[in-house]
Design a protein around this motif. Structure first.
Motif, mmCIF file in Angstrom:
data_model
loop_
_atom_site.group_PDB
_atom_site.id
_atom_site.type_symbol
_atom_site.label_atom_id
_atom_site.label_comp_id
_atom_site.label_asym_id
_atom_site.label_seq_id
_atom_site.Cartn_x
_atom_site.Cartn_y
_atom_site.Cartn_z
ATOM 1 N N LEU A 48 34.786 43.702 42.241
ATOM 2 C CA LEU A 48 35.783 44.135 41.386
ATOM 3 C C LEU A 48 37.231 44.382 42.374
ATOM 4 C CD1 LEU A 48 36.890 45.879 38.799
ATOM 5 C CD2 LEU A 48 36.109 48.033 40.073
ATOM 6 N N GLY A 49 37.122 44.620 43.391
ATOM 7 C CA GLY A 49 38.317 44.576 44.353
ATOM 8 C C GLY A 49 38.983 43.090 44.407
ATOM 9 N N THR A 50 38.109 42.127 44.393
ATOM 10 C CA THR A 50 38.727 40.842 44.730
ATOM 11 C C THR A 50 39.086 40.232 43.084
ATOM 12 O OG1 THR A 50 36.377 40.009 44.095
ATOM 13 C CG2 THR A 50 37.061 40.092 46.418
ATOM 14 N N THR A 51 38.325 40.761 42.131
ATOM 15 C CA THR A 51 39.072 40.315 40.872
ATOM 16 C C THR A 51 40.455 41.176 40.627
ATOM 17 O OG1 THR A 51 36.631 40.275 39.920
ATOM 18 C CG2 THR A 51 38.550 40.492 38.327
ATOM 19 N N ILE A 53 42.513 41.607 42.734
ATOM 20 C CA ILE A 53 43.529 41.108 43.701
ATOM 21 C C ILE A 53 43.771 39.833 43.012
ATOM 22 C CG2 ILE A 53 43.825 40.032 45.654
ATOM 23 C CD1 ILE A 53 42.519 42.282 47.214
ATOM 24 N N ASN A 54 42.801 39.041 42.493
ATOM 25 C CA ASN A 54 43.090 37.664 41.896
ATOM 26 C C ASN A 54 43.772 37.767 40.540
ATOM 27 O OD1 ASN A 54 42.138 36.330 44.287
ATOM 28 N ND2 ASN A 54 39.764 36.555 43.733
ATOM 29 N N ASP A 55 43.560 38.707 39.679
ATOM 30 C CA ASP A 55 44.115 38.921 38.591
ATOM 31 C C ASP A 55 45.565 38.579 38.417
ATOM 32 O OD1 ASP A 55 43.899 39.308 35.628
ATOM 33 O OD2 ASP A 55 44.228 41.412 35.960
ATOM 34 N N SER A 56 46.050 37.577 37.925
ATOM 35 C CA SER A 56 47.483 37.232 37.929
ATOM 36 C C SER A 56 48.088 37.711 36.509
ATOM 37 C CB SER A 56 47.634 35.730 38.492
ATOM 38 O OG SER A 56 47.129 35.247 37.206
ATOM 39 N N THR A 57 49.360 37.581 36.545
ATOM 40 C CA THR A 57 49.818 38.116 35.089
ATOM 41 C C THR A 57 49.689 36.869 34.064
ATOM 42 O OG1 THR A 57 51.971 36.684 35.827
ATOM 43 C CG2 THR A 57 51.870 39.119 36.180
ATOM 44 N N LYS A 58 49.378 35.659 34.490
ATOM 45 C CA LYS A 58 48.977 34.463 33.533
ATOM 46 C C LYS A 58 47.771 34.797 32.802
ATOM 47 C CE LYS A 58 46.959 31.450 36.697
ATOM 48 N NZ LYS A 58 46.933 30.062 37.274
ATOM 49 N N ASP A 59 46.715 35.775 33.427
ATOM 50 C CA ASP A 59 45.557 35.920 32.814
ATOM 51 C C ASP A 59 45.594 36.975 31.949
ATOM 52 O OD1 ASP A 59 44.317 33.719 33.927
ATOM 53 O OD2 ASP A 59 43.870 34.982 35.878
ATOM 54 N N ARG A 60 46.577 37.940 32.001
ATOM 55 C CA ARG A 60 46.715 38.903 31.324
ATOM 56 C C ARG A 60 46.596 38.753 29.805
ATOM 57 N NH1 ARG A 60 50.906 42.991 34.364
ATOM 58 N NH2 ARG A 60 49.731 43.024 36.377
ATOM 59 N N LYS A 67 39.007 41.221 29.803
ATOM 60 C CA LYS A 67 39.218 41.374 31.065
ATOM 61 C C LYS A 67 38.266 41.249 32.080
ATOM 62 C CE LYS A 67 43.137 41.962 32.080
ATOM 63 N NZ LYS A 67 44.093 40.775 32.916
ATOM 64 N N LEU A 68 38.395 40.400 33.119
ATOM 65 C CA LEU A 68 37.476 40.364 34.028
ATOM 66 C C LEU A 68 37.340 41.686 34.763
ATOM 67 C CD1 LEU A 68 37.968 36.981 35.694
ATOM 68 C CD2 LEU A 68 36.219 37.750 34.040
ATOM 69 N N VAL A 69 38.594 42.385 35.039
ATOM 70 C CA VAL A 69 38.507 43.789 35.502
ATOM 71 C C VAL A 69 37.721 44.839 34.849
ATOM 72 C CG1 VAL A 69 40.090 45.650 36.293
ATOM 73 C CG2 VAL A 69 40.804 43.119 36.596
ATOM 74 N N GLY A 70 37.829 44.567 33.508
ATOM 75 C CA GLY A 70 36.955 45.552 32.601
ATOM 76 C C GLY A 70 35.502 45.359 32.737
ATOM 77 N N LEU A 71 35.165 43.965 32.864
ATOM 78 C CA LEU A 71 33.677 43.994 33.130
ATOM 79 C C LEU A 71 33.272 44.345 34.412
ATOM 80 C CD1 LEU A 71 33.712 40.077 31.666
ATOM 81 C CD2 LEU A 71 32.771 42.329 30.581
ATOM 82 N N GLU A 75 30.442 47.016 35.326
ATOM 83 C CA GLU A 75 29.381 47.003 36.204
ATOM 84 C C GLU A 75 29.212 48.015 37.246
ATOM 85 O OE1 GLU A 75 27.622 43.603 39.289
ATOM 86 O OE2 GLU A 75 29.512 43.086 38.422
ATOM 87 N N VAL A 76 30.359 48.604 37.894
ATOM 88 C CA VAL A 76 30.397 49.687 38.696
ATOM 89 C C VAL A 76 29.885 50.928 38.079
ATOM 90 C CG1 VAL A 76 32.082 51.114 40.166
ATOM 91 C CG2 VAL A 76 32.110 48.591 40.297
ATOM 92 N N VAL A 77 30.250 51.112 36.859
ATOM 93 C CA VAL A 77 29.992 52.347 36.393
ATOM 94 C C VAL A 77 28.307 52.295 36.075
ATOM 95 C CG1 VAL A 77 30.061 53.688 33.776
ATOM 96 C CG2 VAL A 77 32.179 52.885 35.297
ATOM 97 N N ASN A 78 27.965 51.169 35.650
ATOM 98 C CA ASN A 78 26.483 51.066 35.418
ATOM 99 C C ASN A 78 25.589 51.330 36.575
ATOM 100 O OD1 ASN A 78 26.692 50.486 32.695
ATOM 101 N ND2 ASN A 78 26.859 48.400 32.972
ATOM 102 N N HIS A 79 26.127 50.764 37.767
ATOM 103 C CA HIS A 79 25.369 51.140 38.905
ATOM 104 C C HIS A 79 25.500 52.441 39.450
ATOM 105 C CE1 HIS A 79 24.355 46.990 40.611
ATOM 106 N NE2 HIS A 79 25.618 46.562 40.109
#
Length: 166
Positions: A48-51, A53-60, A67-71, A75-79
């Motif tokens: 999640l942290g790397t996602t 950081i890598n999430d750029s404005t063009k992917d928004r 969104k990859l951040v949402g996924l 995943e964190v919430v499920n864990h």
């Protein structure tokens, strides 16, 4: 950096102060399942942290995709939910000070070391007090015996009497 591989259920590397190597299997039972879930959570948080950081404005404004951040957050919430469910079956109590130290980025082993050193210091201090009191008692008994000879039998009991009292 450690990474978790859910297929093999092992870590690729481990901390030098780890009590077991990275290639050893987790404990069996609920505690082992919980350990694997915690490793999965650590991996999900890292991802999640790397996602983020890598999430750029063009992917928004990506069309039609979640969104990859949402996924990653899901995943964190499920864990976390799985860990909470598994924790209901474990009766191991963790001292609050250990949790507080972890939250403050301190190593819990350091707390243990400090407590052991403190206990050893206090033990030496108490042993010194006991020796001083014992020395004082012997000197007092000798002085009382010199000045009051009739109390000698009460102040210096026979070894057989001492063993009977214990």
């Amino acid at each position: 950096m450690t990474s978790y591989n859910p297929e093999s259920q092992t870590l690729s590397s481990h901390a030098p102060d780890s009590p077991r190597s990275s290639q050893s299997p987790p404990p069996s039972g609920v505690q082992g399942d919980l350990e694997l879930e915690l490793l999965g959570l650590a991996n999900a948080l890292y991802n999640l942290g790397t996602t983020v950081i890598n999430d750029s404005t063009k992917d928004r404004d990506r069309p039609g995709g979640a969104k990859l951040v949402g996924l990653g957050a899901n995943e964190v919430v499920n864990h976390l939910m799985s860990i909470d469910n598994k924790a209901q079956d474990i009766r191991t109590m963790i001292p609050f000070q250990v949790l507080s130290d972890i939250d403050n980025a301190r190593n819990p082993m350091q707390l243990t070391k400090e407590r052991l050193e403190r206990a050893a210091t206090e033990n030496q201090f108490m042993n010194g007090k006991i020796a001083a009191i014992d020395s004082y008692r012997k000197l007092l008994n000798e002085a009382l015996t010199l000045n009051f000879p009739e109390t000698a039998e009460y102040l210096h009991p026979h070894q057989d009497d001492i063993k009977m009292e214990l």
